[in-house]
Design a protein around this motif. Structure first.
Motif, PDB file in Angstrom:
ATOM      1  N   ILE A 226       0.862  -1.297  -0.159  1.00  0.00           N
ATOM      2  CA  ILE A 226       0.001  -0.136   0.055  1.00  0.00           C
ATOM      3  C   ILE A 226       0.806   1.314   0.026  1.00  0.00           C
ATOM      4  O   ILE A 226       0.655   2.387  -0.824  1.00  0.00           O
ATOM      5  CB  ILE A 226      -0.949   0.123   1.258  1.00  0.00           C
ATOM      6  CG1 ILE A 226      -2.088  -1.163   1.044  1.00  0.00           C
ATOM      7  CG2 ILE A 226      -1.749   1.467   1.229  1.00  0.00           C
ATOM      8  CD1 ILE A 226      -2.973  -1.479   2.238  1.00  0.00           C
ATOM      9  N   PRO A 227       1.721   1.262   0.842  1.00  0.00           N
ATOM     10  CA  PRO A 227       2.680   2.603   0.903  1.00  0.00           C
ATOM     11  C   PRO A 227       3.237   2.887  -0.502  1.00  0.00           C
ATOM     12  O   PRO A 227       3.554   4.041  -0.963  1.00  0.00           O
ATOM     13  CB  PRO A 227       3.861   2.219   1.838  1.00  0.00           C
ATOM     14  CG  PRO A 227       3.185   1.455   2.837  1.00  0.00           C
ATOM     15  CD  PRO A 227       2.449   0.535   2.071  1.00  0.00           C
ATOM     16  N   MET A 229       2.278   2.000  -3.656  1.00  0.00           N
ATOM     17  CA  MET A 229       1.100   2.282  -4.463  1.00  0.00           C
ATOM     18  C   MET A 229       0.932   3.970  -4.279  1.00  0.00           C
ATOM     19  O   MET A 229       0.499   4.574  -5.080  1.00  0.00           O
ATOM     20  CB  MET A 229      -0.088   1.275  -4.215  1.00  0.00           C
ATOM     21  CG  MET A 229       0.245  -0.146  -4.520  1.00  0.00           C
ATOM     22  SD  MET A 229       0.658  -0.244  -6.381  1.00  0.00           S
ATOM     23  CE  MET A 229      -0.876   0.293  -7.107  1.00  0.00           C
ATOM     24  N   LEU A 230       0.724   4.069  -2.823  1.00  0.00           N
ATOM     25  CA  LEU A 230       0.625   5.619  -2.718  1.00  0.00           C
ATOM     26  C   LEU A 230       1.598   6.343  -3.305  1.00  0.00           C
ATOM     27  O   LEU A 230       1.247   7.491  -3.526  1.00  0.00           O
ATOM     28  CB  LEU A 230       0.080   5.668  -1.106  1.00  0.00           C
ATOM     29  CG  LEU A 230      -0.821   5.080  -0.492  1.00  0.00           C
ATOM     30  CD1 LEU A 230      -0.819   5.324   1.079  1.00  0.00           C
ATOM     31  CD2 LEU A 230      -2.345   5.516  -1.118  1.00  0.00           C
ATOM     32  N   ILE A 233       0.913   6.713  -6.888  1.00  0.00           N
ATOM     33  CA  ILE A 233      -0.140   7.535  -7.243  1.00  0.00           C
ATOM     34  C   ILE A 233       0.122   8.989  -6.868  1.00  0.00           C
ATOM     35  O   ILE A 233      -0.266  10.115  -7.755  1.00  0.00           O
ATOM     36  CB  ILE A 233      -1.335   7.041  -6.316  1.00  0.00           C
ATOM     37  CG1 ILE A 233      -1.883   5.563  -6.902  1.00  0.00           C
ATOM     38  CG2 ILE A 233      -2.643   7.904  -6.613  1.00  0.00           C
ATOM     39  CD1 ILE A 233      -2.849   4.995  -5.894  1.00  0.00           C
ATOM     40  N   GLY A 234       0.933   9.275  -5.841  1.00  0.00           N
ATOM     41  CA  GLY A 234       1.092  10.542  -5.444  1.00  0.00           C
ATOM     42  C   GLY A 234       1.980  11.455  -6.528  1.00  0.00           C
ATOM     43  O   GLY A 234       2.004  12.460  -6.890  1.00  0.00           O
TER      44      GLY A 234
END
Length: 434
Positions: A226-227, A229-230, A233-234
Motif C-alpha cells: 500500500i505505501p 502504491m500511494l 499515485i502521489g
C-alpha cells in the motif's frame, strides 16, 4: 552530393562506428563532427561546445537521475519479497491464477524503476522459482515475464520518455500522463491472453490452488504494497494535477522511497551507497548519450539533412498510416541490434521532421515509439529482457524468445490500437491544466 546519398553515407559510418565497439555517445558526436565539417560551413569546435553545454543544463534532465535513484532505492528494499504475497490472494480465482502476478508485479515495479531490465530481474527472481515449483507452464512463466517487463519503458515515470522529451523538447509531464492509458491497455491485453490461454490449456495451470481469502485477509496480505502504491499515485497524480513538475515530484519520490526503505528495515549504509553509485553510473551513461544526440541534432539542422529527407518522404506520397507502417518495421529491425534509449536518440533528429510533416502529433509519436521499442526488448539477437531472463533461468535464449512471441504480437496489436484510436494516448494529456 544528393542529400539521400549523404544520409546513406552517414548511416553507414554510424553503423561502422557502433559495430567497431565505439560508445554510442562517441559515435553520435563523431557523425555530428563529420556532418558539420564536410556538409556545412559551421565551425565544429564552437558548435560542439555550445551543444554540449546547452544539453547539460536542461532543467528537465534533472528528473532523470531522481527517478533512477527512486527506483534504485526501492529495488534494494523488501518490495520484491512482499509483492508475490500481496498480489497472489487477488488473482487466485482468475483464469491463469498466479501467472497474473508477473503481469501485475511488472506493472507495479515498472512504475517504480522506469527500467525494463530492472523490472525483469526483480520480478523474475521472485516469480520464476515460485511458479515453477507450483507446476505452471514454463513457456507461460517466461513469456508473461518477458512481455510484462517491457512495461518498464512505458508506464511512468519512464526513463526513456524523459530521454525522448529532452531530445525532442516535448513536455515530460504530458508524456508521462500520455503513457498511463497505453500501459494499462497492454496490461489488460496480456491478462486477457493469459485467461484465454489457461481456459484452452487447463493442464498448464495447476489445480488445487483454490485457497479462499476474505476481503479483509486480502487487504492485510497486501498491506506492505500500500505505501508503494500511494507513492506511485502521489508522484504521477501530482504531475497530472499540475501541483508539481516531473523534477519536483521526482525529488519528493526519492525522499519518500528512502523513508519507505528505512521503515521496512532494508536501509543500511551499504544499500544507500550502492543505490547512489548505481544511480550515478546509469544517469551518467544516459546523459552522455543525450549530449552526443543533442550535438548530432544540432549538426543535422545546420546541414539541412532532416528537412531534405522530410521533403523527399513527402514526394513519395505516403499516407500517415503507410509512413507509420514503414517506421514500425524500421524500429523493430533497429531494435534487434540496439537498446531502446540508443534507438530513440539515434533516430529522433531525422525522423521527427518527417513525422511532423505528415501531420502526426509528436506527443502521440513519443508513446508510439516507446511501445515499438518495447517490442525490440523481446526480439533476438539483442533483446535485453531475453538476456536478463536467460541469466535468471539458464534457458536457451531462442526458447525464451519463442515463449515471448505471443506478447510481441500483443504489443504489436497495442501499436495498431493506438494508431486507430489515438485518443488512448491523447485523452489524459488533453485533460491536464496548462
Amino acid at each position: 552530393m544528393d542529400m539521400i546519398w549523404v544520409s546513406v553515407l552517414l548511416l553507414c559510418l554510424l553503423l561502422a562506428f557502433l559495430g567497431a565497439g565505439l560508445w554510442v555517445a562517441f559515435s553520435l558526436t563523431a557523425i555530428g563532427c563529420i556532418s558539420l565539417y564536410f556538409f556545412s560551413g559551421i565551425p565544429v569546435g564552437a558548435s560542439l561546445s555550445t551543444a554540449f553545454y546547452s544539453a547539460s543544463v536542461s532543467w528537465d534532465l534533472a528528473a532523470l537521475p531522481m527517478f533512477i535513484w527512486m527506483g534504485e532505492v526501492l529495488f534494494r528494499s523488501r518490495l520484491s519479497e512482499e509483492m508475490f504475497r500481496g498480489i497472489s490472494p487477488w488473482v487466485g480465482k482468475v483464469p491463469g491464477r498466479l501467472l497474473h502476478t508477473n503481469i501485475i508485479g511488472c506493472g507495479i515495479f515498472a512504475a517504480i524503476s522506469g527500467s525494463s531490465a530492472a523490472t525483469a530481474a526483480t520480478i523474475g527472481k521472485m516469480s520464476i522459482p515460485e511458479l515453477s515449483r507450483r507446476g505452471y507452464n514454463k513457456n507461460q512463466i517466461l513469456g508473461t515475464l518477458a512481455g510484462s517487463a517491457t512495461l518498464g519503458l512505458l508506464i511512468p515515470p519512464s526513463i526513456i520518455l524523459i530521454v525522448y522529451g529532452v531530445a525532442t523538447e516535448q513536455s515530460i509531464a504530458r508524456l508521462f500522463v500520455a503513457g498511463i492509458l497505453p500501459g494499462l491497455m497492454l496490461m489488460c491485453l496480456f491478462a486477457g491472453y493469459v485467461m484465454i490461454w489457461s481456459l484452452m490449456n487447463p493442464s498448464g495451470v495447476p489445480a488445487g490452488e483454490s485457497e479462499s481469502f476474505s476481503f479483509g485477509d486480502k487487504i492485510r496480505r497486501s498491506r506492505p504494497l500500500i505505501p508503494v502504491m500511494l507513492l506511485i499515485i502521489g508522484v504521477i497524480g501530482s504531475i497530472y494535477a499540475g501541483l508539481a513538475s516531473p523534477t519536483e515530484s521526482a525529488a519528493i519520490g526519492v525522499a519518500l522511497a528512502h523513508l519507505l526503505s528505512w521503515k521496512s528495515g532494508s536501509m543500511s549504509r551499504d544499500t544507500f551507497v550502492s543505490g547512489l553509485m548505481g544511480t550515478v553510473k546509469t544517469s551518467s551513461m544516459i546523459a552522455f548519450i543525450l549530449v552526443g544526440a543533442h550535438f548530432l541534432t544540432t549538426s543535422m539542422g545546420f546541414t539541412g539533412l532532416p528537412r531534405e529527407l522530410a521533403a523527399w518522404i513527402n514526394t513519395l506520397g505516403l499516407s500517415p498510416y503507410m509512413l507509420l507502417m514503414a517506421l514500425t518495421l524500421f524500429f523493430i529491425l533497429l531494435g534487434c541490434f540496439l537498446d531502446g534509449i540508443s534507438v530513440v536518440v539515434l533516430t529522433t533528429s531525422v525522423i521527427l521532421p518527417m513525422v511532423e510533416a505528415a501531420g502526426i502529433d509528436p506527443l502521440w509519436f513519443g508513446i508510439y515509439l516507446v511501445i515499438v521499442v518495447e517490442m525490440s526488448q523481446i526480439t533476438p539477437p539483442v533483446g535485453f529482457n531475453l538476456f536478463v531472463i536467460q541469466g535468471l533461468t539458464g534457458e536457451n535464449i531462442l526458447r525464451i524468445a519463442w515463449a515471448a512471441l505471443p506478447y510481441f504480437l500483443l504489443i504489436l496489436s497495442g501499436v495498431i490500437l493506438i494508431t486507430l484510436f489515438p485518443q488512448i494516448v491523447t485523452y489524459l494529456p488533453g485533460k491536464m491544466g496548462n
